[in-house]
Structures are given as C-alpha cells and as structure tokens.
Design an enzyme around this catalytic site. Structure first.
Site, short mmCIF file in Angstrom:
data_model
loop_
_atom_site.label_atom_id
_atom_site.label_comp_id
_atom_site.label_asym_id
_atom_site.label_seq_id
_atom_site.Cartn_x
_atom_site.Cartn_y
_atom_site.Cartn_z
N ARG A 36 0.74 -1.12 0.03
CA ARG A 36 0.03 0.08 0.19
C ARG A 36 0.86 1.29 0.08
O ARG A 36 0.53 2.48 0.55
CB ARG A 36 -1.03 -0.02 1.31
CG ARG A 36 -1.92 -1.18 1.09
CD ARG A 36 -2.94 -1.23 2.26
NE ARG A 36 -3.60 -2.32 2.48
CZ ARG A 36 -4.55 -2.98 1.80
NH1 ARG A 36 -5.05 -2.11 0.45
NH2 ARG A 36 -5.23 -4.10 1.75
N HIS A 66 2.24 -11.07 -5.42
CA HIS A 66 1.36 -10.30 -5.59
C HIS A 66 1.64 -8.91 -5.82
O HIS A 66 2.48 -8.63 -4.79
CB HIS A 66 0.21 -10.47 -4.84
CG HIS A 66 -1.06 -10.15 -5.62
ND1 HIS A 66 -1.32 -8.61 -5.65
CD2 HIS A 66 -2.36 -10.61 -5.38
CE1 HIS A 66 -2.58 -8.37 -6.12
NE2 HIS A 66 -3.10 -9.62 -6.16
N TYR A 69 -1.10 -2.83 -4.30
CA TYR A 69 -2.67 -2.43 -4.90
C TYR A 69 -2.76 -1.06 -5.25
O TYR A 69 -3.89 -0.86 -5.99
CB TYR A 69 -3.30 -2.63 -3.55
CG TYR A 69 -3.61 -3.87 -2.93
CD1 TYR A 69 -3.99 -4.95 -3.69
CD2 TYR A 69 -3.03 -4.24 -1.64
CE1 TYR A 69 -4.31 -5.99 -3.37
CE2 TYR A 69 -3.47 -5.30 -1.08
CZ TYR A 69 -3.99 -6.56 -1.85
OH TYR A 69 -4.17 -7.88 -1.37
N HIS A 106 -3.72 -7.07 -10.53
CA HIS A 106 -4.93 -6.80 -11.20
C HIS A 106 -4.80 -5.96 -12.18
O HIS A 106 -3.99 -5.15 -12.29
CB HIS A 106 -5.53 -6.13 -9.77
CG HIS A 106 -5.88 -6.81 -8.65
ND1 HIS A 106 -6.28 -6.44 -7.36
CD2 HIS A 106 -5.42 -8.30 -8.43
CE1 HIS A 106 -6.25 -7.45 -6.66
NE2 HIS A 106 -5.64 -8.47 -6.99
N GLU A 143 -5.05 -11.22 -13.08
CA GLU A 143 -6.02 -11.83 -12.09
C GLU A 143 -7.57 -11.26 -12.51
O GLU A 143 -7.61 -10.09 -12.95
CB GLU A 143 -5.86 -11.55 -10.77
CG GLU A 143 -7.07 -12.17 -9.81
CD GLU A 143 -6.45 -12.17 -8.40
OE1 GLU A 143 -5.16 -11.69 -7.98
OE2 GLU A 143 -7.23 -12.46 -7.56
N ASP A 177 -9.47 -15.89 -9.56
CA ASP A 177 -9.95 -16.00 -8.36
C ASP A 177 -11.31 -16.45 -8.05
O ASP A 177 -12.04 -15.74 -8.84
CB ASP A 177 -9.76 -14.45 -7.76
CG ASP A 177 -9.86 -14.39 -6.10
OD1 ASP A 177 -10.97 -14.72 -5.89
OD2 ASP A 177 -8.85 -13.75 -5.60
N HIS A 180 -13.85 -13.74 -6.71
CA HIS A 180 -13.97 -12.61 -7.87
C HIS A 180 -14.98 -13.35 -9.07
O HIS A 180 -15.88 -12.62 -9.43
CB HIS A 180 -12.77 -12.49 -8.74
CG HIS A 180 -11.75 -11.71 -7.65
ND1 HIS A 180 -10.40 -11.17 -7.75
CD2 HIS A 180 -11.94 -11.45 -6.28
CE1 HIS A 180 -10.04 -10.67 -6.69
NE2 HIS A 180 -10.80 -10.63 -5.87
N HIS A 214 -6.90 -18.36 -7.06
CA HIS A 214 -7.06 -18.08 -5.72
C HIS A 214 -8.19 -18.47 -5.13
O HIS A 214 -9.30 -18.06 -5.75
CB HIS A 214 -7.01 -16.34 -5.65
CG HIS A 214 -5.77 -15.86 -5.94
ND1 HIS A 214 -5.71 -14.28 -6.38
CD2 HIS A 214 -4.47 -16.23 -5.78
CE1 HIS A 214 -4.19 -14.05 -6.62
NE2 HIS A 214 -3.63 -14.99 -6.00
N ASP A 227 -15.89 -7.20 -3.61
CA ASP A 227 -14.67 -8.03 -3.67
C ASP A 227 -14.43 -8.43 -1.90
O ASP A 227 -13.78 -7.54 -1.43
CB ASP A 227 -13.53 -7.51 -4.37
CG ASP A 227 -12.22 -8.20 -4.09
OD1 ASP A 227 -12.42 -9.34 -3.48
OD2 ASP A 227 -11.16 -7.72 -4.47
N HIS A 229 -13.38 -11.44 0.62
CA HIS A 229 -12.99 -12.69 0.99
C HIS A 229 -13.64 -13.22 2.20
O HIS A 229 -13.48 -12.61 3.30
CB HIS A 229 -11.51 -12.89 0.79
CG HIS A 229 -11.07 -12.44 -0.65
ND1 HIS A 229 -9.65 -12.62 -0.62
CD2 HIS A 229 -11.52 -11.74 -1.75
CE1 HIS A 229 -9.30 -12.12 -1.99
NE2 HIS A 229 -10.50 -11.52 -2.59
N GLU A 259 -6.28 -16.78 -0.11
CA GLU A 259 -5.96 -15.25 0.29
C GLU A 259 -7.13 -14.85 1.24
O GLU A 259 -8.03 -14.01 1.02
CB GLU A 259 -6.11 -14.21 -0.77
CG GLU A 259 -5.12 -14.62 -2.13
CD GLU A 259 -5.52 -13.59 -3.07
OE1 GLU A 259 -6.59 -13.69 -3.69
OE2 GLU A 259 -4.65 -13.08 -3.58
ZN LIG Z 1 -10.11 -10.22 -3.87
ZN LIG Z 2 -7.08 -12.89 -5.86
#
Ligand SMILES: [Zn+2]
Ligand SMILES: [Zn+2]
Length: 295
Positions: A36, A66, A69, A106, A143, A177, A180, A214, A227, A229, A259
C-alpha cells in the site's frame, strides 16, 4: 493438489517461505514490498539469497508474488499510469531477484475512460514495464476481478484480451480468483454452473493459461461485484462447491492459493486444512490420512 496461502514478509522476505513451511503449504504467495505504498525498497542480496535457499530447501513451488494495490496499469491519467509502470517494473525486478515463478497483477481501473481503452492501456503498460528486461522464467499473471467500481477484468474475455495483447512481448497468462468469479456473476457455486464457468474459461483464456487459482470463499452475494473474501466453506460459495472445485479433474492440477482473512490466530492453518479435507487428503474426522503421510 498443491495448496498454500499468502504469507507475510515482515522481518525479511525469507520469512514468507519459513511461514509457508510452518503452515504445511506446498506453494505460497507473498508481496515483495509494502503493498500500500509507492516507496518500495530494493531487496538486499542477503535477503534474496536466504529466500531462495529456504524455498528450495522446503520444496515450495510455485512461488507467486502479488503486486502492489496502488498500481493501475490501465489508468487514463498519464501521471498515475507512468508511476504505475515504473512501480510495476520494480515489481518485476524484485520477483526476478527472488526467483519467483509468477507475478500476479490486477488489471486496473477504467475510471475516466472506456473499458476498451483501459484494456489497451493495461496491455501497453505491461509491455513498457517489462521492456528490455530478461524475465528469467518469471511469468506475469493477470487476475480476474469482481468488477467492483470501474475495475476491468470482470469477464474472462477482458482478461483474455489483455493476455493476448501483452503476450506478444512478454510471458503473460492468467490467475483466476474464485471469490471474484462468484461476485462477477459466474455461478461456480453449483455443479452445473462450475462446468459452464470452466467451459467459458477454456473458450476465452484457455484453461492451460490459468497458472494459479486464488481459492477464496465470498462474503459478498453472487453477482454483487463486491470483493470481500471469506474463509473456505464459510461464505456464499460454500463447502460443497469448494469440494467440487478442488476435486475437479480439470482444476486439481492448478496450484490453489488462499487469500482468506485472518480474523483470529490459526485461520490460515484452518483454511489450508479445510482445502485438504475437501480434496480428500485428510479424512473428514480429523488427522492426516495414511495416503498423505506416505507421500
Ligand atoms: Zn479479492
Ligand atoms: Zn486474488
């Protein structure tokens, strides 16, 4: 089945591998810097060496990184896009230094432009970020997304378009994912829906181009584009559907990375054990099966 979780690099990148081993993972995912922040530090040779040694010693494969973000390779804003390309180039360099197999990203947001233009931007940005670098076995994975806000990559067609366009200049494929998919409106929670979704993936991306799954349950409703999880089996997708997913002959050879949230200590371990239980590697009533102990 190869299963793992996303582990932490706190205290040094090598700790991600140590943690994965401790949790009984076959494979794992990690960040290579603070996900981040824009100011990522280069990895020291000492840490990369320790990481490579630990990973090899434990037989953890594949290793997936990964990306950050904040990166938006699809951005219509030239300043954000330039910053994202520079940051993604650093992501590639760090993943190479770690000897990672995959770098998951992403695809980004189409805010301020059309999805078609955003897809073109993303593919072009990927090419620019990798320009002149020897990827040394590293593959970039795009992804699929829940389609939250103006996120692109909500359909397999969109992901496939990016893969095809960027794939002319660098090794690129896909990461799927489950949460997702479900939030984007792919009905993987029913046996027929799962078959239909797999056929859809195969006719757009090609299942052979899906290198990582994922594995996340979803707190959000089907088709909600939100989104969020959830622990495996505890969300809207549910345990029965996850059993079909991990046991599916066309999916079971793809590495699964959870995740899932850590709401209390031990959640990572519980999610991995749940995945193994659903795959039939651990009998439903408890301890590890003979089959697994025998290797
Ligand atoms: Zn996600
Ligand atoms: Zn993912």
């Amino acid at each position: 089945m190869r299963v793992g979780v996303h582990t932490s690099i706190a205290g040094g990148v090598e700790n991600a591998a140590h943690q994965a081993k401790k949790l009984g993972c076959d494979t794992f995912q990690m960040f290579s810097a603070n996900p981040r922040g824009w100011q990522a530090q280069d990895l020291t040779d000492r840490h990369c060496e320790a990481f490579r040694e630990a990973r090899a010693q434990y037989g953890l494969t594949p290793v997936t990184v990964h990306d950050n973000y904040l990166i938006n390779l699809a951005s219509a804003d030239s300043f954000i896009r330039a910053r994202s390309i520079a940051a993604f180039r650093k992501e590639i360099e760090r993943a190479i230094a770690l000897g990672a197999d995959y770098l998951v990203t992403h695809p980004g947001s189409s805010k301020g432009t059309t999805p078609a233009q955003a897809i073109a931007n993303c593919a072009q940005s990927l090419r620019e970020a990798a320009d002149g670098l020897c990827l040394d076995g590293l593959m970039v994975l795009i992804e699929n997304t829940a389609g939250q806000g103006s996120a692109i990559g909500r359909s397999f067609e969109e992901v496939a378009e990016i893969v095809t366009k960027a794939g002319r200049d660098l090794p690129v494929a896909a990461c799927i994912d489950t949460a997702h998919c479900f939030a984007a409106g792919y009905p993987i929670h029913t046996p027929e829906g799962l078959e239909e979704t797999i056929r859809k993936i195969d006719s757009t991306l090609g299942l052979k181009n899906v290198h990582v799954i994922h594995a996340n349950d979803s707190k959000s409703a089907f088709g909600s584009h939100a989104d969020r999880h959830e622990h495996i089996g505890k969300g809207q997708i549910g345990a029965a559907a996850f059993r079909c997913i991990v046991c599916h002959p066309r999916l079971s050879s793809i590495p699964f990375i959870c995740e899932t949230p850590i709401d209390k200590p031990g959640d990572d371990l519980r999610n991995i054990r749940m995945m193994r239980k659903l795959a039939g590697e651990i009998p439903r009533n408890g301890s590890e099966s003979r089959k697994r102990r025998a290797g």
